[in-house]
Motif scaffolding. Structure first.
Motif, PDB file in Angstrom:
ATOM      1  N   VAL A  13     108.762  92.208   6.380  1.00 16.14           N
ATOM      2  CA  VAL A  13     110.177  92.903   7.474  1.00 16.14           C
ATOM      3  C   VAL A  13     109.574  92.878   9.112  1.00 16.14           C
ATOM      4  O   VAL A  13     109.577  92.646  10.139  1.00 16.14           O
ATOM      5  CB  VAL A  13     110.808  93.964   6.748  1.00 16.14           C
ATOM      6  N   GLU A  14     108.269  93.998   8.355  1.00 17.60           N
ATOM      7  CA  GLU A  14     107.643  94.382   9.448  1.00 17.60           C
ATOM      8  C   GLU A  14     106.781  93.440  10.334  1.00 17.60           C
ATOM      9  O   GLU A  14     107.213  93.555  12.022  1.00 17.60           O
ATOM     10  CB  GLU A  14     106.789  95.484   9.640  1.00 17.60           C
ATOM     11  N   ARG A  15     106.291  92.580   9.981  1.00 17.38           N
ATOM     12  CA  ARG A  15     105.569  91.041  10.765  1.00 17.38           C
ATOM     13  C   ARG A  15     107.171  90.926  11.755  1.00 17.38           C
ATOM     14  O   ARG A  15     106.628  90.549  12.704  1.00 17.38           O
ATOM     15  CB  ARG A  15     105.574  90.262  10.132  1.00 17.38           C
ATOM     16  N   GLU A  16     107.947  90.341  10.563  1.00 15.68           N
ATOM     17  CA  GLU A  16     109.126  89.646  11.471  1.00 15.68           C
ATOM     18  C   GLU A  16     109.204  90.521  12.349  1.00 15.68           C
ATOM     19  O   GLU A  16     109.614  89.899  14.269  1.00 15.68           O
ATOM     20  CB  GLU A  16     110.416  88.864  10.626  1.00 15.68           C
ATOM     21  N   PHE A  17     109.719  91.351  12.949  1.00 13.52           N
ATOM     22  CA  PHE A  17     110.443  92.489  14.110  1.00 13.52           C
ATOM     23  C   PHE A  17     109.385  92.474  15.015  1.00 13.52           C
ATOM     24  O   PHE A  17     109.191  92.344  15.996  1.00 13.52           O
ATOM     25  CB  PHE A  17     109.843  94.029  13.367  1.00 13.52           C
ATOM     26  N   SER A  18     107.440  92.380  14.677  1.00 11.80           N
ATOM     27  CA  SER A  18     106.956  92.540  15.361  1.00 11.80           C
ATOM     28  C   SER A  18     106.425  91.474  16.396  1.00 11.80           C
ATOM     29  O   SER A  18     106.555  91.110  17.580  1.00 11.80           O
ATOM     30  CB  SER A  18     105.578  92.753  14.908  1.00 11.80           C
ATOM     31  N   ALA A  77     118.827  90.801  12.312  1.00 13.58           N
ATOM     32  CA  ALA A  77     119.209  90.541  11.577  1.00 13.58           C
ATOM     33  C   ALA A  77     118.347  89.202  10.957  1.00 13.58           C
ATOM     34  O   ALA A  77     118.111  88.868   9.874  1.00 13.58           O
ATOM     35  CB  ALA A  77     120.609  90.475  11.106  1.00 13.58           C
ATOM     36  N   SER A  78     117.860  88.586  11.981  1.00  8.58           N
ATOM     37  CA  SER A  78     116.905  87.290  11.886  1.00  8.58           C
ATOM     38  C   SER A  78     115.883  87.463  11.570  1.00  8.58           C
ATOM     39  O   SER A  78     115.297  86.983  10.421  1.00  8.58           O
ATOM     40  CB  SER A  78     116.515  86.772  13.442  1.00  8.58           C
ATOM     41  N   GLY A  79     114.868  88.709  11.935  1.00  4.80           N
ATOM     42  CA  GLY A  79     113.532  89.281  11.029  1.00  4.80           C
ATOM     43  C   GLY A  79     114.159  89.194   9.691  1.00  4.80           C
ATOM     44  O   GLY A  79     112.943  89.202   9.268  1.00  4.80           O
ATOM     45  N   ILE A  80     115.130  90.525   9.358  1.00  2.40           N
ATOM     46  CA  ILE A  80     114.992  90.909   7.577  1.00  2.40           C
ATOM     47  C   ILE A  80     115.695  89.698   7.261  1.00  2.40           C
ATOM     48  O   ILE A  80     114.854  89.152   6.227  1.00  2.40           O
ATOM     49  CB  ILE A  80     116.694  91.734   7.769  1.00  2.40           C
ATOM     50  N   TYR A  81     116.311  88.370   7.852  1.00  4.79           N
ATOM     51  CA  TYR A  81     116.286  86.807   6.774  1.00  4.79           C
ATOM     52  C   TYR A  81     115.241  86.709   6.962  1.00  4.79           C
ATOM     53  O   TYR A  81     115.618  85.871   5.639  1.00  4.79           O
ATOM     54  CB  TYR A  81     117.716  86.552   7.388  1.00  4.79           C
ATOM     55  N   ARG A  82     114.507  86.265   7.833  1.00  2.00           N
ATOM     56  CA  ARG A  82     113.253  85.657   7.613  1.00  2.00           C
ATOM     57  C   ARG A  82     112.344  86.210   6.537  1.00  2.00           C
ATOM     58  O   ARG A  82     112.243  85.175   6.019  1.00  2.00           O
ATOM     59  CB  ARG A  82     112.703  85.394   9.050  1.00  2.00           C
ATOM     60  N   ALA A  83     112.248  87.221   7.126  1.00  2.59           N
ATOM     61  CA  ALA A  83     111.274  87.740   5.645  1.00  2.59           C
ATOM     62  C   ALA A  83     111.679  87.520   4.350  1.00  2.59           C
ATOM     63  O   ALA A  83     110.687  87.657   3.620  1.00  2.59           O
ATOM     64  CB  ALA A  83     110.901  89.572   5.612  1.00  2.59           C
ATOM     65  N   PHE A  84     113.188  87.836   4.153  1.00  2.00           N
ATOM     66  CA  PHE A  84     113.957  87.319   2.527  1.00  2.00           C
ATOM     67  C   PHE A  84     113.178  86.164   2.294  1.00  2.00           C
ATOM     68  O   PHE A  84     113.167  85.891   0.938  1.00  2.00           O
ATOM     69  CB  PHE A  84     115.347  88.124   2.875  1.00  2.00           C
ATOM     70  N   ARG A  85     113.793  85.275   3.119  1.00 10.21           N
ATOM     71  CA  ARG A  85     113.273  83.890   2.680  1.00 10.21           C
ATOM     72  C   ARG A  85     111.580  83.525   2.932  1.00 10.21           C
ATOM     73  O   ARG A  85     111.688  82.622   0.985  1.00 10.21           O
ATOM     74  CB  ARG A  85     113.939  82.977   3.440  1.00 10.21           C
ATOM     75  N   GLU A  86     110.914  84.076   3.116  1.00 16.51           N
ATOM     76  CA  GLU A  86     109.593  83.774   3.396  1.00 16.51           C
ATOM     77  C   GLU A  86     109.031  84.726   1.961  1.00 16.51           C
ATOM     78  O   GLU A  86     108.687  83.923   0.722  1.00 16.51           O
ATOM     79  CB  GLU A  86     108.869  84.444   4.216  1.00 16.51           C
ATOM     80  N   TYR A  87     109.565  85.581   1.693  1.00 19.08           N
ATOM     81  CA  TYR A  87     109.772  86.754   0.488  1.00 19.08           C
ATOM     82  C   TYR A  87     109.928  85.246  -0.375  1.00 19.08           C
ATOM     83  O   TYR A  87     109.301  85.466  -1.916  1.00 19.08           O
ATOM     84  CB  TYR A  87     110.064  88.095   0.041  1.00 19.08           C
ATOM     85  N   LYS A  88     111.568  84.603  -0.821  1.00 25.50           N
ATOM     86  CA  LYS A  88     111.892  84.265  -2.110  1.00 25.50           C
ATOM     87  C   LYS A  88     110.802  83.408  -2.451  1.00 25.50           C
ATOM     88  O   LYS A  88     110.820  82.894  -3.279  1.00 25.50           O
ATOM     89  CB  LYS A  88     113.214  83.436  -1.601  1.00 25.50           C
ATOM     90  N   GLN A  89     110.434  82.545  -1.241  1.00 27.52           N
ATOM     91  CA  GLN A  89     109.679  81.498  -1.301  1.00 27.52           C
ATOM     92  C   GLN A  89     108.432  80.872  -1.916  1.00 27.52           C
ATOM     93  O   GLN A  89     108.335  80.836  -3.417  1.00 27.52           O
ATOM     94  CB  GLN A  89     109.911  80.076  -0.128  1.00 27.52           C
ATOM     95  N   GLU A  90     107.718  82.560  -1.720  1.00 25.72           N
ATOM     96  CA  GLU A  90     106.224  83.069  -2.221  1.00 25.72           C
ATOM     97  C   GLU A  90     107.081  83.807  -3.196  1.00 25.72           C
ATOM     98  O   GLU A  90     106.083  83.222  -5.051  1.00 25.72           O
ATOM     99  CB  GLU A  90     105.913  84.195  -1.268  1.00 25.72           C
ATOM    100  N   MET A  91     107.428  84.404  -3.985  1.00 23.59           N
ATOM    101  CA  MET A  91     107.767  84.747  -5.430  1.00 23.59           C
ATOM    102  C   MET A  91     108.186  83.731  -5.959  1.00 23.59           C
ATOM    103  O   MET A  91     107.628  83.249  -7.306  1.00 23.59           O
ATOM    104  CB  MET A  91     108.598  85.596  -5.483  1.00 23.59           C
ATOM    105  N   GLU A  92     108.852  82.685  -5.373  1.00 25.67           N
ATOM    106  CA  GLU A  92     108.776  81.281  -6.870  1.00 25.67           C
ATOM    107  C   GLU A  92     107.999  81.027  -7.161  1.00 25.67           C
ATOM    108  O   GLU A  92     107.806  79.719  -7.883  1.00 25.67           O
ATOM    109  CB  GLU A  92     110.245  80.541  -6.435  1.00 25.67           C
ATOM    110  N   ALA A  93     107.319  80.301  -5.852  1.00 25.69           N
ATOM    111  CA  ALA A  93     105.999  79.401  -5.331  1.00 25.69           C
ATOM    112  C   ALA A  93     104.977  80.366  -6.949  1.00 25.69           C
ATOM    113  O   ALA A  93     104.181  79.476  -8.008  1.00 25.69           O
ATOM    114  CB  ALA A  93     105.029  79.046  -4.605  1.00 25.69           C
ATOM    115  N   MET A  94     105.060  81.709  -6.894  1.00 23.33           N
ATOM    116  CA  MET A  94     103.760  82.655  -7.432  1.00 23.33           C
ATOM    117  C   MET A  94     104.275  82.034  -9.249  1.00 23.33           C
ATOM    118  O   MET A  94     103.797  82.335  -9.924  1.00 23.33           O
ATOM    119  CB  MET A  94     103.937  83.843  -7.228  1.00 23.33           C
ATOM    120  N   ASN A  95     105.441  82.289  -9.303  1.00 16.58           N
ATOM    121  CA  ASN A  95     106.264  82.589 -11.190  1.00 16.58           C
ATOM    122  C   ASN A  95     105.940  80.223 -11.702  1.00 16.58           C
ATOM    123  O   ASN A  95     106.175  80.453 -12.442  1.00 16.58           O
ATOM    124  CB  ASN A  95     107.370  83.374 -10.838  1.00 16.58           C
TER     125      ASN A  95
END
Length: 260
Positions: free
Chosen positions: A185-190, A242-260
């Motif tokens: 989230v913070e990376r997207e904001f920045s 809102a876009s920053g939070i959404y992009r962070a969520f999308r990346e988080y989802k992709q990363e978690m599903e790839a890890m598992n």
């Protein structure tokens, strides 16, 4: 011969269990996200010169949810509120738990000196500075407007630093993934929203206390800073956040599903 049969059966059971475990991991999905617009109703939160935290948080929360619903249709979006109403902190976590959420996102706006600006994303943990403690105390003070708050929060006193320390170590089981999402989230904001990031922090927030999943509280900016208040009330500014939070969520989802 009996021993051979026993070993064979045990081996088959082991392989079956291993196969099921691998299949479960492979099929893991981030299916549900709960978006919490902080404050609401009789609790307006912090104030700027012309706006209230509760109203701005709700605008941003709805936009985050809409982006997820449109672009990640396999994810169920649940809101703790969709209108200007009061929801107790314990009920916000309860909504997340009831819906078996995979992630809980609580959206807020900050307060401070007129010169303070920038975003902060918090996870549940031990506050390491007086600044973190003051943010937690301000956000937690809403329980004073709730009925029976002493019983609901085990005697928690929002004005006591000792109470915050006692609650700060909860959520440890979800800490790694909470931090993982908070950093995104913070990376997207920045980098994408062009906001000043004040970093990922930890403090004892009651709204995160009883949520049984990775959880964060996002301070999207300071309403007490005239420039940021204008940005946070502007449609384009809210879209960037809102876009920053959404992009962070999308990346988080992709990363978690790839890890598992």
């Amino acid at each position: 011969m009996k021993n051979i049969v026993t070993v064979s059966v045990l081996a088959f059971v082991f392989l079956l269990c291993s196969s099921n475990t691998l299949e479960f991991k492979k099929e893991y999905k981030v299916r549900t996200v709960v978006i919490d617009a902080g404050h609401g109703g009789k609790d307006v939160g912090c104030n700027g010169k012309f706006s209230h935290e509760a109203h701005v948080a709700l605008d941003i929360a709805k936009q985050v949810g809409a982006l997820i619903e449109k672009n990640v249709p396999d994810v169920k979006v649940v809101y703790t509120r969709t209108e200007d109403k009061f929801v107790e902190l314990i009920d916000r976590a309860g909504i997340a738990n009831k819906n078996n959420a995979d992630l809980f996102i609580s959206i807020h706006l900050n307060a401070g000196p007129p010169t303070a600006y920038g975003t902060e994303t918090y996870t549940m943990g031990l506050h390491t500075s007086n600044g973190n403690l003051e943010v937690a105390k301000r956000e937690n003070s809403v329980i004073l407007q709730e009925d029976n708050y002493e019983a609901n929060y085990n005697g928690f006193d929002p004005n006591s630093p000792q109470s915050h320390i006692l609650f700060a170590l909860h959520q440890s089981a979800y800490m790694d993934n909470s931090l993982r999402f908070a950093e995104k989230v913070e990376r997207e904001f920045s980098t994408r929203a062009g906001r000043k990031s004040r970093g990922v922090k930890q403090a004892g927030f009651l709204v995160l206390w009883k949520s049984y999943m990775p959880s964060v509280l996002i301070e999207c900016g300071f309403l007490t800073n005239p420039t940021e208040e204008k940005f946070l009330n502007d449609k384009t500014g809210q879209a960037y956040i809102a876009s920053g939070i959404y992009r962070a969520f999308r990346e988080y989802k992709q990363e978690m599903e790839a890890m598992n």
